[in-house]
Design a protein around this motif. Structure first.
Motif, PDB file in Angstrom:
ATOM      1  N   LEU A  61      -6.464  -3.703 -15.615  1.00 24.97           N
ATOM      2  CA  LEU A  61      -7.098  -2.388 -15.568  1.00 24.97           C
ATOM      3  C   LEU A  61      -7.934  -2.228 -14.302  1.00 24.97           C
ATOM      4  CD1 LEU A  61      -8.212  -1.864 -19.274  1.00 24.97           C
ATOM      5  CD2 LEU A  61      -6.658  -0.404 -17.967  1.00 24.97           C
ATOM      6  N   MET A  62      -8.640  -3.292 -13.909  1.00 19.48           N
ATOM      7  CA  MET A  62      -9.468  -3.225 -12.704  1.00 19.48           C
ATOM      8  C   MET A  62      -8.615  -2.950 -11.474  1.00 19.48           C
ATOM      9  SD  MET A  62     -10.283  -5.316  -9.879  1.00 19.48           S
ATOM     10  CE  MET A  62     -10.060  -7.003 -10.435  1.00 19.48           C
ATOM     11  N   TRP A  63      -7.480  -3.671 -11.341  1.00 20.15           N
ATOM     12  CA  TRP A  63      -6.612  -3.462 -10.184  1.00 20.15           C
ATOM     13  C   TRP A  63      -5.971  -2.081 -10.219  1.00 20.15           C
ATOM     14  CZ3 TRP A  63      -5.368  -9.019 -11.439  1.00 20.15           C
ATOM     15  CH2 TRP A  63      -6.012  -9.890 -10.540  1.00 20.15           C
ATOM     16  N   ALA A  64      -5.625  -1.603 -11.401  1.00 22.03           N
ATOM     17  CA  ALA A  64      -5.018  -0.272 -11.493  1.00 22.03           C
ATOM     18  C   ALA A  64      -6.024   0.812 -11.121  1.00 22.03           C
ATOM     19  CB  ALA A  64      -4.477  -0.043 -12.903  1.00 22.03           C
ATOM     20  N   VAL A  65      -7.249   0.696 -11.643  1.00 28.53           N
ATOM     21  CA  VAL A  65      -8.271   1.709 -11.361  1.00 28.53           C
ATOM     22  C   VAL A  65      -8.631   1.705  -9.879  1.00 28.53           C
ATOM     23  CG1 VAL A  65     -10.665   2.379 -11.795  1.00 28.53           C
ATOM     24  CG2 VAL A  65      -9.190   1.730 -13.706  1.00 28.53           C
ATOM     25  N   THR A  66      -8.883   0.529  -9.327  1.00 29.36           N
ATOM     26  CA  THR A  66      -9.234   0.472  -7.899  1.00 29.36           C
ATOM     27  C   THR A  66      -8.041   0.861  -7.031  1.00 29.36           C
ATOM     28  OG1 THR A  66      -8.754  -1.918  -7.920  1.00 29.36           O
ATOM     29  CG2 THR A  66     -11.050  -1.241  -8.197  1.00 29.36           C
ATOM     30  N   GLY A  67      -6.819   0.615  -7.511  1.00 33.60           N
ATOM     31  CA  GLY A  67      -5.644   1.052  -6.771  1.00 33.60           C
ATOM     32  C   GLY A  67      -5.562   2.560  -6.657  1.00 33.60           C
ATOM     33  N   LEU A  68      -6.075   3.266  -7.659  1.00 31.13           N
ATOM     34  CA  LEU A  68      -6.117   4.725  -7.589  1.00 31.13           C
ATOM     35  C   LEU A  68      -6.956   5.195  -6.408  1.00 31.13           C
ATOM     36  CD1 LEU A  68      -6.532   5.755 -11.332  1.00 31.13           C
ATOM     37  CD2 LEU A  68      -4.553   6.186  -9.872  1.00 31.13           C
ATOM     38  N   TYR A  69      -7.996   4.432  -6.072  1.00 33.56           N
ATOM     39  CA  TYR A  69      -8.845   4.819  -4.941  1.00 33.56           C
ATOM     40  C   TYR A  69      -8.054   4.843  -3.639  1.00 33.56           C
ATOM     41  CZ  TYR A  69     -12.022   4.206  -1.033  1.00 33.56           C
ATOM     42  OH  TYR A  69     -12.639   4.324   0.176  1.00 33.56           O
TER      43      TYR A  69
ATOM     44  N   THR B 248       4.141   9.410   1.199  1.00 38.78           N
ATOM     45  CA  THR B 248       4.860   9.581  -0.068  1.00 38.78           C
ATOM     46  C   THR B 248       4.782   8.320  -0.907  1.00 38.78           C
ATOM     47  OG1 THR B 248       6.388  11.160   0.961  1.00 38.78           O
ATOM     48  CG2 THR B 248       7.087  10.135  -1.099  1.00 38.78           C
ATOM     49  N   GLY B 249       4.968   7.177  -0.262  1.00 39.72           N
ATOM     50  CA  GLY B 249       4.881   5.911  -0.977  1.00 39.72           C
ATOM     51  C   GLY B 249       3.502   5.667  -1.541  1.00 39.72           C
ATOM     52  N   ARG B 250       2.470   6.064  -0.797  1.00 45.41           N
ATOM     53  CA  ARG B 250       1.107   5.880  -1.298  1.00 45.41           C
ATOM     54  C   ARG B 250       0.855   6.757  -2.527  1.00 45.41           C
ATOM     55  NH1 ARG B 250      -3.855   4.293   2.395  1.00 45.41           N
ATOM     56  NH2 ARG B 250      -2.228   2.762   2.813  1.00 45.41           N
ATOM     57  N   MET B 251       1.400   7.964  -2.540  1.00 50.21           N
ATOM     58  CA  MET B 251       1.250   8.828  -3.708  1.00 50.21           C
ATOM     59  C   MET B 251       1.983   8.229  -4.913  1.00 50.21           C
ATOM     60  SD  MET B 251       2.208  12.860  -4.149  1.00 50.21           S
ATOM     61  CE  MET B 251       1.037  13.287  -2.859  1.00 50.21           C
ATOM     62  N   VAL B 252       3.188   7.710  -4.673  1.00 54.01           N
ATOM     63  CA  VAL B 252       3.923   7.040  -5.750  1.00 54.01           C
ATOM     64  C   VAL B 252       3.141   5.840  -6.252  1.00 54.01           C
ATOM     65  CG1 VAL B 252       6.032   5.759  -6.299  1.00 54.01           C
ATOM     66  CG2 VAL B 252       6.154   7.853  -4.931  1.00 54.01           C
ATOM     67  N   ASN B 253       2.480   5.138  -5.332  1.00 55.97           N
ATOM     68  CA  ASN B 253       1.657   3.995  -5.708  1.00 55.97           C
ATOM     69  C   ASN B 253       0.536   4.427  -6.649  1.00 55.97           C
ATOM     70  OD1 ASN B 253       1.363   1.256  -5.549  1.00 55.97           O
ATOM     71  ND2 ASN B 253       0.927   1.205  -3.363  1.00 55.97           N
ATOM     72  N   GLY B 254      -0.076   5.580  -6.374  1.00 53.15           N
ATOM     73  CA  GLY B 254      -1.120   6.084  -7.258  1.00 53.15           C
ATOM     74  C   GLY B 254      -0.587   6.409  -8.634  1.00 53.15           C
ATOM     75  N   ILE B 255       0.602   7.024  -8.693  1.00 51.42           N
ATOM     76  CA  ILE B 255       1.219   7.315  -9.990  1.00 51.42           C
ATOM     77  C   ILE B 255       1.542   6.011 -10.715  1.00 51.42           C
ATOM     78  CG2 ILE B 255       3.224   8.364 -11.097  1.00 51.42           C
ATOM     79  CD1 ILE B 255       3.308  10.341  -8.733  1.00 51.42           C
ATOM     80  N   GLY B 256       2.025   5.035  -9.959  1.00 56.10           N
ATOM     81  CA  GLY B 256       2.305   3.732 -10.568  1.00 56.10           C
ATOM     82  C   GLY B 256       1.058   3.077 -11.125  1.00 56.10           C
ATOM     83  N   ALA B 257      -0.068   3.210 -10.407  1.00 56.82           N
ATOM     84  CA  ALA B 257      -1.333   2.643 -10.901  1.00 56.82           C
ATOM     85  C   ALA B 257      -1.735   3.301 -12.220  1.00 56.82           C
ATOM     86  CB  ALA B 257      -2.432   2.829  -9.857  1.00 56.82           C
ATOM     87  N   ALA B 258      -1.545   4.615 -12.320  1.00 55.13           N
ATOM     88  CA  ALA B 258      -1.846   5.309 -13.574  1.00 55.13           C
ATOM     89  C   ALA B 258      -0.932   4.824 -14.693  1.00 55.13           C
ATOM     90  CB  ALA B 258      -1.711   6.815 -13.379  1.00 55.13           C
ATOM     91  N   ALA B 259       0.338   4.561 -14.368  1.00 55.95           N
ATOM     92  CA  ALA B 259       1.267   4.043 -15.376  1.00 55.95           C
ATOM     93  C   ALA B 259       0.849   2.658 -15.853  1.00 55.95           C
ATOM     94  CB  ALA B 259       2.680   4.007 -14.801  1.00 55.95           C
ATOM     95  N   VAL B 260       0.355   1.825 -14.932  1.00 53.15           N
ATOM     96  CA  VAL B 260      -0.107   0.487 -15.317  1.00 53.15           C
ATOM     97  C   VAL B 260      -1.319   0.588 -16.238  1.00 53.15           C
ATOM     98  CG1 VAL B 260      -1.115  -1.653 -14.437  1.00 53.15           C
ATOM     99  CG2 VAL B 260       0.848  -0.635 -13.281  1.00 53.15           C
ATOM    100  N   MET B 261      -2.212   1.532 -15.963  1.00 52.69           N
ATOM    101  CA  MET B 261      -3.350   1.748 -16.862  1.00 52.69           C
ATOM    102  C   MET B 261      -2.861   2.120 -18.259  1.00 52.69           C
ATOM    103  SD  MET B 261      -5.875   3.906 -14.324  1.00 52.69           S
ATOM    104  CE  MET B 261      -6.967   4.339 -15.681  1.00 52.69           C
ATOM    105  N   LEU B 262      -1.864   2.998 -18.336  1.00 49.73           N
ATOM    106  CA  LEU B 262      -1.304   3.392 -19.626  1.00 49.73           C
ATOM    107  C   LEU B 262      -0.691   2.194 -20.342  1.00 49.73           C
ATOM    108  CD1 LEU B 262      -0.487   5.641 -21.629  1.00 49.73           C
ATOM    109  CD2 LEU B 262       1.591   5.958 -20.257  1.00 49.73           C
ATOM    110  N   LEU B 263       0.027   1.361 -19.599  1.00 50.76           N
ATOM    111  CA  LEU B 263       0.632   0.172 -20.200  1.00 50.76           C
ATOM    112  C   LEU B 263      -0.427  -0.787 -20.738  1.00 50.76           C
ATOM    113  CD1 LEU B 263       3.485  -0.563 -17.623  1.00 50.76           C
ATOM    114  CD2 LEU B 263       3.758   0.226 -19.977  1.00 50.76           C
TER     115      LEU B 263
ATOM    116  N   PHE C 126       0.801  -1.220   0.000  1.00 54.23           N
ATOM    117  CA  PHE C 126       0.000   0.000   0.000  1.00 54.23           C
ATOM    118  C   PHE C 126       0.837   1.275   0.000  1.00 54.23           C
ATOM    119  CE2 PHE C 126      -3.139  -3.047   1.635  1.00 54.23           C
ATOM    120  CZ  PHE C 126      -4.205  -2.746   0.807  1.00 54.23           C
ATOM    121  N   ASP C 127       1.974   1.275   0.710  1.00 55.44           N
ATOM    122  CA  ASP C 127       2.738   2.509   0.887  1.00 55.44           C
ATOM    123  C   ASP C 127       4.183   2.394   0.438  1.00 55.44           C
ATOM    124  OD1 ASP C 127       0.449   3.585   2.064  1.00 55.44           O
ATOM    125  OD2 ASP C 127       1.029   2.894   4.053  1.00 55.44           O
TER     126      ASP C 127
END
Length: 373
Positions: free
Chosen positions: A204-212, A142-157, A135-136
């Motif tokens: 995509l489902m895990w990336a989108v829900t990870g953004l939450y 800070t790690g959680r924010m990076v995690n959100g950016i990573g989730a967006a990157a996974v959606m792009l991939l 999660f962090d």
């Protein structure tokens, strides 16, 4: 055209480069969150394996009355306040109670039959480490924010990967399979494409829900724009001026039973002077995990009178928010779903590894060889 000859389209070539380099940058991140997430699907099972004495009934018989459970927990922790009790679920065979004071919170397990207090649930170093890493990223907010950016990157991939995978109308069936007889580099390419195709919906489902989890307020705002969320504040107790005695757990639960004859799945105490008692009922026993159909009954903490909220039809946004967490963790339909989430949860890690191998063999190694020559 793209449908017939996708490799001749310049946009595909540009997306290929974007997919390649974003994938290289976030590969290690994807491996970490994929492996830890797959492991945490069985978090409750790991806890049960490590602390069997906290999750095993010591007698056989009917489930203890929840009033008795509250009384036993309060007697065991006289200087703390019982904030709530959850009845046994399909994953957790014992009662789970919460006791709090100003700076302390304890999760207490209680025998489902005898109501004997079994003990508090410790923070096991391995389970806690896995949770903090997933999660962090072991870096707090800070790690959680990076995690959100990573989730967006996974959606792009995932989206660019679909475009890159498309082999054309004539070859799409072959592109969905792997020919294991071909050279290993070609097998790696086909495996990367086929696994990505068959698991893209889950990725995509895990990336989108990870953004939450990373940006809950922004996620709720985005869902609200698509389908307005129902804003229903829980009812409040009327604080008396004459200092009327606060109702006991027993009085409140008995009053709630007069309004709903189902199985009590959860009781929650008031969090402040104006809060209300909440007793949640269900027809299933033990309580199903995930998104159980719970019917709340609110009661004034001073008079015990039922507090009624106007019923509202859930919107699409409400349903989305209700399913975000269960879809992410896979705890809504028993062992079969958990096993599926475990296996599919490892797919992003496999994609990251095969993607790195392809990058190394097709790009990095050739450039390194030219430099050495």
């Amino acid at each position: 055209s793209f449908l017939d000859r996708p490799r001749s389209v310049s946009l595909r070539r540009a997306l290929f480069q974007l997919h390649l380099w974003v994938g290289v940058v976030v590969a290690l991140y994807v491996i970490v969150v994929s492996v830890t997430g797959a492991a945490l699907v069985f978090r409750i099972h790991m806890q049960r394996a490590v602390y069997p004495e906290l999750f095993t009934a010591r007698a056989v018989g009917p489930i203890a009355d929840i009033v008795t459970v509250v009384d036993r927990v309060q007697a065991a922790y006289p200087r703390m306040r019982v904030s709530g009790v959850d009845a046994p679920t399909t994953d957790r065979p014992t009662h789970l109670a919460y006791v709090v004071d100003r700076d302390r919170f304890e999760a207490v397990l209680v025998d489902p039959v005898t109501a004997e207090v079994l003990g508090t649930l410790p923070d096991h170093p391995v389970v806690s480490w896995l949770q903090e890493l997933h999660f962090d990223l072991l870096a707090g907010d800070t790690g959680r924010m990076v995690n959100g950016i990573g989730a967006a990157a996974v959606m792009l991939l995932a989206v660019t990967g679909l475009v890159i995978w498309w082999p054309g109308v004539a070859g799409w069936r072959r592109g969905a399979l792997v020919d294991w007889r071909r050279p290993w580099t070609r097998v790696t390419w086909e495996l990367h494409g086929a696994v990505g195709l068959w698991t893209v919906t889950f990725t995509l489902m895990w990336a989108v829900t990870g953004l939450y989890f990373a940006f809950p307020a922004g996620f709720r705002a985005a869902v609200d724009r698509v389908s307005p969320l129902s804003v229903v504040a829980p009812p409040r107790s009327v604080v008396p001026a004459d200092g009327t005695p606060i109702q006991s757990w027993r009085d409140v639960i008995e009053e709630a039973r007069a309004h709903d004859g189902g199985h009590i799945a959860r009781v929650l105490g008031p969090f402040d002077a104006g809060g209300a008692f909440q007793v949640q009922f269900t027809d299933a026993q033990p309580t199903p995990t995930g998104v159980p159909d719970l019917r709340p009954v609110y009661l004034d903490q001073y008079t015990g009178a039922r507090l009624v909220t106007p019923p509202e039809q859930p919107s699409l946004g409400d349903l989305i928010m209700a399913w975000v967490v269960p879809l992410h963790v896979g705890n809504f339909a028993g062992l079969g779903v958990r096993l599926t989430w475990l296996l599919l949860g490892l797919a992003p890690a496999l994609l990251a590894v095969t993607g790195l191998v392809l990058w190394w063999t097709r790009v990095a190694w050739s450039r390194l060889a030219r430099h050495l020559d």
